[in-house]
Each structure stands twice: as C-alpha cells, then as structure tokens.
Design an enzyme around this catalytic site. Structure first.
Site, PDB file in Angstrom:
ATOM      1  N   ASN A 175      25.403 -35.009  59.540  1.00 25.58           N
ATOM      2  CA  ASN A 175      25.792 -36.571  59.346  1.00 25.58           C
ATOM      3  C   ASN A 175      26.956 -36.881  58.357  1.00 25.58           C
ATOM      4  OD1 ASN A 175      24.960 -39.435  59.484  1.00 25.58           O
ATOM      5  ND2 ASN A 175      24.581 -38.912  57.242  1.00 25.58           N
ATOM      6  N   ASP A 235      29.659 -40.277  54.951  1.00 24.31           N
ATOM      7  CA  ASP A 235      29.188 -39.992  56.391  1.00 24.31           C
ATOM      8  C   ASP A 235      30.660 -39.759  57.375  1.00 24.31           C
ATOM      9  OD1 ASP A 235      26.952 -41.369  55.564  1.00 24.31           O
ATOM     10  OD2 ASP A 235      26.623 -41.720  57.844  1.00 24.31           O
ATOM     11  N   ASP A 266      19.595 -31.741  59.860  1.00 26.88           N
ATOM     12  CA  ASP A 266      19.382 -32.825  58.968  1.00 26.88           C
ATOM     13  C   ASP A 266      19.410 -34.078  59.342  1.00 26.88           C
ATOM     14  OD1 ASP A 266      18.562 -33.327  55.841  1.00 26.88           O
ATOM     15  OD2 ASP A 266      20.746 -34.251  55.824  1.00 26.88           O
ATOM     16  N   HIS A 270      20.745 -40.802  61.686  1.00 25.62           N
ATOM     17  CA  HIS A 270      21.806 -41.592  61.020  1.00 25.62           C
ATOM     18  C   HIS A 270      23.098 -41.186  61.590  1.00 25.62           C
ATOM     19  CE1 HIS A 270      18.881 -43.342  58.604  1.00 25.62           C
ATOM     20  NE2 HIS A 270      18.297 -42.248  58.016  1.00 25.62           N
ATOM     21  N   GLU A 307      15.167 -33.238  62.055  1.00 27.89           N
ATOM     22  CA  GLU A 307      14.409 -34.218  61.187  1.00 27.89           C
ATOM     23  C   GLU A 307      14.887 -35.722  61.449  1.00 27.89           C
ATOM     24  OE1 GLU A 307      14.530 -35.754  56.396  1.00 27.89           O
ATOM     25  OE2 GLU A 307      16.581 -35.308  57.696  1.00 27.89           O
TER      26      GLU A 307
HETATM   27 CA    CA Z   1      26.280 -41.400  60.320  1.00 25.22          CA
END
Ligand code: CA
Ligand code: CA
Ligand code: CA
Ligand code: CA
Length: 574
Positions: A175, A235, A266, A270, A307
């Site tokens: 991410n 990010d 991980d 997101h 996750e």
């Molecule tokens: Ca992201």
C-alpha cells in the site's frame, strides 16, 4: 395525549419486535439448510435437566471438494517478528541465523518426535530494509534488513525450513513505501520527476481524514501527499500502471529468484482510494484480481494471505480471485470472548458464519496478532482460558496462525513495542533471547515463570497443550479439512463438535468453564460409524465407546464421566 402517544409508540415497537422475530426465525431456517443442521423439530433449547434426552443432529451429507483446497489447508502457521525471536550474534537484535538455530524447536522435520511445537509454516514480519524497528515502511523491496542478516543468510533459512517441511511466507507491504524510499525522496523534492506520479498529490489538499479520524494529507514544500497511516508511510498510486509493474517485479523476484512460498499481504483493503472512500473500493478489488492472476502465472503454488481488517462480509470478497485466504478478525474476537466468558455462544456463532460464508476452509484463523494485545493479557493470565483459546484455534476449521510467544503465555499490551517483545526461551538473562547486555527491547518482567524451558517438561503447561493440539492436527486430516458439526448440549461451557471426512470422525470436547461437567450426552441421528469404538488422541485417556444406532450414529453417548474444568479432549470414533 402524552399517554396515548406512548401507547402508540409501544404498539409500534411491539410490531417491529414481532417483525424482527419473524425475520430471525426465517433467517435461522436458511442457516440450518445451508450448514450442517440441528433437526428442525428440536431447535428450541430445552430447560437444562440432567436427565433430559440430548438434542439429535444430522451431519451434512455434502463432502468438501478437495479441489477447492490448497496446500495451506494442511499447515499450521507461526508468525515471527525477526527482531524479537532469537539473536545469534549477540548484538541484541534477532536475526535469520537465530531463527535457523531455533527451527528444531518449531519443527525438527521428524514426524516421529513430538517434543517440537510441530508448526509447518512460518510468516516472517517485514524483512526488507526500513527506518523503523517494525519494518512496515519499506526502503528497498529487493533487499533484506542487514540487522537481520544477509540475503545468503535468508536463503539458508529458507533451505533449512524447507528441509524440515516448513513453508515460509514473508510480509509484503504494497500500500505504501517508507518516506525514505528513493522513489519518495525523488518524488517529494522534484515535481517533474517520473516518480512524482508514484505517489498521490493534490493541491490544495482535500480536508478529509482517515476512516479512524487521523490526518491523511501532509503538506511539504512541493505539495501535499496522501498517507493513510502516517507521514512516514506515503501511499503508492496504483492508478499509475508503472507502480503496478514495479511491484509485479518485486513479487516475481521473491517467488522466482529467492524462492519464498508466498506472502502475507499488509493492509490490502486500503490499496486504491476512490475520493474519500479509503477502504474496500471496487478499484482495489480489481487491482487484486490482476495481482492474483500475476502471481499465479509466476508460480501456481504460491500462496497469499491478506490482511483486510473488516467484517466477514467484506473480507470474503477478496477470497479466491484476489488472494487465497484472508484473516478472520471476527472469529479471532469470538475465540477470545468465548474463552474469557466460558461460553460457547460466540465461537459457535462465528463457526456457523464462516462455514456458510467462505469456500470450505479458505480463511485464516488466529487469536491475536502483532497489532493486538497478547492473548494472555486479554485473558488476565488465566491459563485455563488460554488453553481454551488454543483449543478453539487448533481444532477449528480454516488455516490457523499462532503469534510467537503465544504458546508460552507471553503478555503485552499496547503501545505496539510491548506486544512485540523478545521471545521467552528460558529463565536466564534476557529470557535467553540474547547474550548482549542490552537487548533491543527488554523481555516481559514475568519471563522467569513463563518461558519455553520451564514449560517444556510440564505436561500441564500451556506449551504442552499447544504441542499436543498441533501434533493432533498434523496427524488427523479431519481436524484440518473436515466438516464441522456442533453437538448441542445444555451446558453453555461445553463446546462439543464433530470434525469429519468420509473416512475419519473426531469428536472434540472443550470444557471452557471453570467447573467440571458431568451431565451431558450426545445424539447423532446418523453417521458413518461402523464398529462403535472410541479412542482419545490428545492425552491417551480411557473413554467409553458409543452404542451405535442402526444409522451409524448414536443416541445417548457420554464418553467421559467427568470433563474437568478447562480441558479439551479429542476422540476418534469408528
Ligand atoms: Ca492506498
Ligand atoms: Ca543479531
Ligand atoms: Ca517432530
Ligand atoms: Ca473478489
């Protein structure tokens, strides 16, 4: 007037309550059809009476299609924080060679010995170079953290693990990178850099926060960048195909050139933001679908566990076409709650939900991990409850993951460093973790009583319970890939269930209460039993055999006169 309004309100509430009741009744009907079920005529809980006849259950005839299973369904994983596991060279920091030295503790590769823990998979928390102690902010995806050793040391660890039949997966953080990663260094200082678009910039910065209310936009000289976790973890911009290409090369490198067996991924939910929506977006799912095809094209045997810290209904959208399996946070919470309260209700509900939601066994179970208070702290040092939690984890469906030190009852509460303290090997200096006078972090203060050496020869210890359970799981396929059928009893503290395949039937009894249980009986209306024998496999106890009925089941079975407080038994029935 006021009275009248209240009455109307009360009527309305009653009506709603009635509708909810109706809905609940019809939903539980569906549940029963979809999973292995209690007979409809006997779903009402009887008043607990010692002499009452047991509720009868019937196994689900549908067998699990083994083509839906993977090698991971035979594995018990063990999560290791390298920095804290074992220090081989006395600098106070755990390392790859330290893990090699302790492999025989984890699994000596000899199936005839049972004094090892018996785990068959290792998940290493991030091993890439990083400015932080934990490593979840990566500076170089193609190298290992030199504090942990060299790439040769890591290769050696892989070889030694594989020789013992242990699979090795590594944490992969896609991410975000570290703000110290050369890409970000370049991107943040030069707006014209080709790396600028590897990250997410906006000017002026939007005003929204993270889902948990923290800042996500950070202003520097050249603009504002997005970082969901904190400023040091910018990010990556996965709408830029270049970033995807870079990360495909990372994945290829570790699978093909290095030879790891897969990845723990991980923060998968997101990955790609859609405006202010920062989790579980459609774009995120699409990206992982491409990722799934990519890593399977490199190695069809590669394994991923994601996750996605969300509810079961969100987690399961990632399964099977984006990642192989993902962590079941809901079940983890239920294991803890059932163990703490001595009530099967929570784990029973969780098992019903996951067995009807996911493809068979395609989920990762655990109790707590490196982001959560340790099991023994959650259970306030109650070793009986810790044994219950271990039993629920290791006799249940799915792919179980332990967190290092859990098996000896290590404690720790947040902040995070305190749940990642050194492994407690012995009652010696620094818990036997290092010969350095100053370890990177001190072990927990109670290590002299809670460590591997002290518990090794003690048949009643938590470590002995973990060893027995893991070896049983390794030996009996029904524990790994069998169906689950709960056998109802009126005792809320007795969780009893069958784990069964076409040719193996195990009866698991977990007394999670603090009292012995004597009044219990089981009824299985039909089954595959042929000769009516019973054999307890965890402790080698003498148990009564069931009287078989005409349908290969039993009507009134009590294998042990008394189930002691906080005990688990696994009985093979034939
Ligand atoms: Ca992201
Ligand atoms: Ca070291
Ligand atoms: Ca062994
Ligand atoms: Ca999907």
């Amino acid at each position: 007037m006021l009275m009248k309004r209240q009455n109307t309100k009360r009527c309305f509430l009653l009506l709603i309550w009635f509708v909810v009741l109706l809905l609940t009744a019809s939903c539980s009907g569906i549940t029963q059809d979809a999973s292995s079920s209690v007979e409809p005529t006997s779903t009402q809980t009887p008043t607990p009476k010692p002499t009452s006849a047991p509720l009868c259950v019937t196994p689900n005839s549908g067998q699990i299609d083994s083509s839906e299973l993977g090698w991971w369904n035979d594995v018990v994983f063990y999560e290791i924080f390298v920095r804290s596991f074992y220090d081989s060279d006395g600098d106070g920091i755990g390392d790859f060679n330290g893990i090699v030295e302790k492999l025989d503790y984890l699994n000596d590769g000899d199936s005839t010995t049972t004094d090892d823990l018996g785990i068959t998979g290792i998940w290493l928390m991030p091993i890439n170079p990083s400015p932080s102690y934990h490593g979840y902010d990566v500076m170089d995806y193609f190298a290992v953290n030199e504090e942990y050793g060299t790439m040769e040391d890591f290769q050696n660890l892989l070889d030694e693990a594989h020789q013992r039949g242990i699979k090795v997966i590594i944490d992969m953080v896609l991410n975000h990178t570290s703000s110290h990663h050369p890409w970000f260094q370049e991107a943040s200082t030069n707006s014209d850099s080709p790396y600028r678009d590897y990250y997410i910039w906006e000017d002026p910065a939007p005003s929204f926060d993270s889902p948990w209310g923290t800042d996500v936009w950070y202003r520097i000289d050249t603009g504002s960048y997005y970082a969901i976790f904190w400023a040091g973890m910018p990010d990556l911009n996965y709408t830029n195909p270049k970033v995807t290409e870079e990360m495909q090369e990372v994945i290829r490198f570790w699978l093909e050139d290095v030879g790891v067996d897969g990845f723990r991924l991980d923060a998968i939910k997101h990955l790609i933001e859609e405006g202010e929506i920062q989790e579980n977006t459609l774009a995120t799912h699409k990206w992982w679908e491409g990722f799934y095809d990519y890593y399977n094209s490199i190695n069809p045997e590669a394994f991923t566990v994601g996750e996605a810290w969300s509810s079961t209904s969100e987690v399961l959208k990632y399964i099977g076409d984006e990642v192989n399996i993902a962590f079941e946070f809901n079940t983890a919470g239920a294991i803890l709650k059932s163990a703490r309260l001595g009530s099967k209700q929570y784990i029973s509900e969780a098992h019903q939900l996951i067995t009807r939601s996911y493809p068979p066994h395609q989920y990762a179970t655990f109790i707590t991990n490196h982001d959560q208070p340790r099991v023994m702290s959650e259970l306030m040092r109650n070793i009986g409850q810790a044994k219950t939690a271990a039993s629920l984890l290791l006799t249940g469906p799915g792919v179980p993951f332990l967190y290092y030190g859990e098996e000896v009852g290590q404690t720790g509460r947040k902040p995070d460093e305190n749940i990642r303290t050194p492994m407690q090997w012995s009652d010696g200096t620094n818990a036997g973790f290092t010969t350095a006078s100053l370890p990177w972090k001190s072990p927990q203060g109670d290590y002299k009583d809670w460590n591997v050496a002290t518990q090794t020869g003690d048949a009643d210890s938590l470590l002995s319970q973990y060893r027995a359970l893991i070896h049983a799981r390794n030996e009996y396929p029904a524990l790994r890939i069998g169906n689950l059928l709960e056998l109802p009893t009126s005792e809320r503290g007795l969780y009893a269930f069958l784990r069964y395949t076409t040719d193996q039937t195990l009866l698991v009894l977990i007394n999670m209460s603090d009292k012995p249980i004597r009044d219990y009986r089981f009824c299985l209306s039909e089954g595959d039993l042929e000769i009516g024998t019973a054999h307890e496999i965890l402790w080698g106890l003498e148990v009564s055999s069931p009287d078989l009925n005409n349908n290969g089941g039993f009507d009134n079975y009590q294998p042990l006169e008394e189930l002691e407080a906080y005990t688990t038994y696994i009985i093979e029935l034939k």
